[in-house]
Scaffold this motif. Structure first.
Motif, PDB file in Angstrom:
ATOM      1  N   LYS A   1     -10.686  11.468   6.782  1.00  0.00           N
ATOM      2  CA  LYS A   1     -10.408  11.156   8.187  1.00  0.00           C
ATOM      3  C   LYS A   1     -11.538  10.293   8.721  1.00  0.00           C
ATOM      4  N   SER A   2     -11.187   9.261   9.428  1.00  0.00           N
ATOM      5  CA  SER A   2     -12.196   8.410  10.034  1.00  0.00           C
ATOM      6  C   SER A   2     -12.892   9.183  11.139  1.00  0.00           C
TER       7      SER A   2
ATOM      8  N   ALA B   1     -12.940   5.974  14.322  1.00  0.00           N
ATOM      9  CA  ALA B   1     -11.769   5.468  15.046  1.00  0.00           C
ATOM     10  C   ALA B   1     -11.435   6.393  16.215  1.00  0.00           C
TER      11      ALA B   1
ATOM     12  N   VAL C   1      -6.819   8.676  11.787  1.00  0.00           N
ATOM     13  CA  VAL C   1      -6.470   7.746  10.722  1.00  0.00           C
ATOM     14  C   VAL C   1      -7.232   8.132   9.452  1.00  0.00           C
ATOM     15  N   ASP C   2      -6.530   8.038   8.331  1.00  0.00           N
ATOM     16  CA  ASP C   2      -7.172   8.243   7.038  1.00  0.00           C
ATOM     17  C   ASP C   2      -7.684   6.896   6.539  1.00  0.00           C
ATOM     18  N   VAL C   3      -8.861   6.926   5.964  1.00  0.00           N
ATOM     19  CA  VAL C   3      -9.475   5.727   5.390  1.00  0.00           C
ATOM     20  C   VAL C   3      -9.911   6.057   3.963  1.00  0.00           C
ATOM     21  N   PRO C   4     -10.135   5.033   3.139  1.00  0.00           N
ATOM     22  CA  PRO C   4     -10.597   5.304   1.777  1.00  0.00           C
ATOM     23  C   PRO C   4     -11.976   5.968   1.790  1.00  0.00           C
ATOM     24  N   ASP C   5     -12.157   6.896   0.883  1.00  0.00           N
ATOM     25  CA  ASP C   5     -13.449   7.564   0.721  1.00  0.00           C
ATOM     26  C   ASP C   5     -14.002   7.194  -0.653  1.00  0.00           C
TER      27      ASP C   5
ATOM     28  N   PRO D   1      -8.677  10.022   0.161  1.00  0.00           N
ATOM     29  CA  PRO D   1      -8.767   9.705   1.591  1.00  0.00           C
ATOM     30  C   PRO D   1      -9.725  10.634   2.336  1.00  0.00           C
TER      31      PRO D   1
ATOM     32  N   TRP E   1      -7.914   5.534  -3.951  1.00  0.00           N
ATOM     33  CA  TRP E   1      -9.067   6.198  -3.346  1.00  0.00           C
ATOM     34  C   TRP E   1      -8.661   7.571  -2.838  1.00  0.00           C
TER      35      TRP E   1
ATOM     36  N   SER F   1       0.866  -1.183   0.000  1.00  0.00           N
ATOM     37  CA  SER F   1       0.000   0.000   0.000  1.00  0.00           C
ATOM     38  C   SER F   1       0.902   1.233   0.000  1.00  0.00           C
TER      39      SER F   1
ATOM     40  N   ARG G   1       0.655   5.916   0.154  1.00  0.00           N
ATOM     41  CA  ARG G   1      -0.164   7.103   0.363  1.00  0.00           C
ATOM     42  C   ARG G   1       0.564   8.316  -0.149  1.00  0.00           C
TER      43      ARG G   1
END
Length: 175
Positions: A97-98, A101, A105-109, A95, A93, A51, A53
């Protein structure tokens, strides 16, 4: 039977707000480089390689079984190139911010793009045997489109930096 078919069609029409919907067959698409999305059918289930970023995107790199087997055999560090038919997909994706959590943490959007590479020395002799294609995704229309600038060597310029690694940036990560 006819009444049942009409009822289903009426329900679909009502759910879609009266608009006729047509699901896109992304596998019917072909890039300007000649790489068909269909050649990567099943990529959604391929094994994860790595992975990455950037400020703009989260990336998950997956590979087909032929490439995974080569990685596990030590390629490209063992001095052997990846085999013909090896394929890799970099899925990207945007990103966010969750909000769930308990830590930052960044998560896919929103899915943005599929960057594809295919090893075929006969088709792509000028680019180290690799062909490159980019398919952009538009969430609003739920459709993929081949990137107009996605010629066979579109990714080659960047990948020359890792020529000694058979043009592949990401090693198979320890798990």
């Amino acid at each position: 039977m006819r009444t049942h078919t009409i009822a289903i069609a009426t329900a679909v029409f009502a759910v879609t707000g009266g608009a006729a919907t047509h699901a896109q067959d992304k596998y019917a698409l072909k890039s300007p480089s000649g790489i068909a999305f269909a050649d990567f059918k099943g990529y959604e289930d391929w094994s994860v390689v790595s992975s990455a970023r950037t400020d703009e995107v989260l990336k998950v790199i997956v590979a087909n079984p032929a490439m995974i087997a080569a990685y596990k055999a030590g390629a490209p560090g063992n001095g052997k190139p990846f085999p013909e038919g090896a394929k890799i997909a970099k899925l990207q994706w945007k990103p966010k911010k969750s909000t769930e959590a308990p830590f930052v943490v960044d998560v896919p959007d929103v899915f943005a793009q599929a960057f594809l590479m295919e090893k075929d020395s006969k088709r792509f002799p000028k680019t180290g045997g690799w062909g490159y294609a980019v398919f952009n995704y538009d969430a609003k229309s739920d459709k993929f489109t081949p990137d107009a600038g996605s010629l066979a060597d579109c990714g080659h310029t960047c990948h020359v930096a890792v020529k000694a690694k058979d043009y592949i940036f990401h090693p198979y990560q320890k798990r």
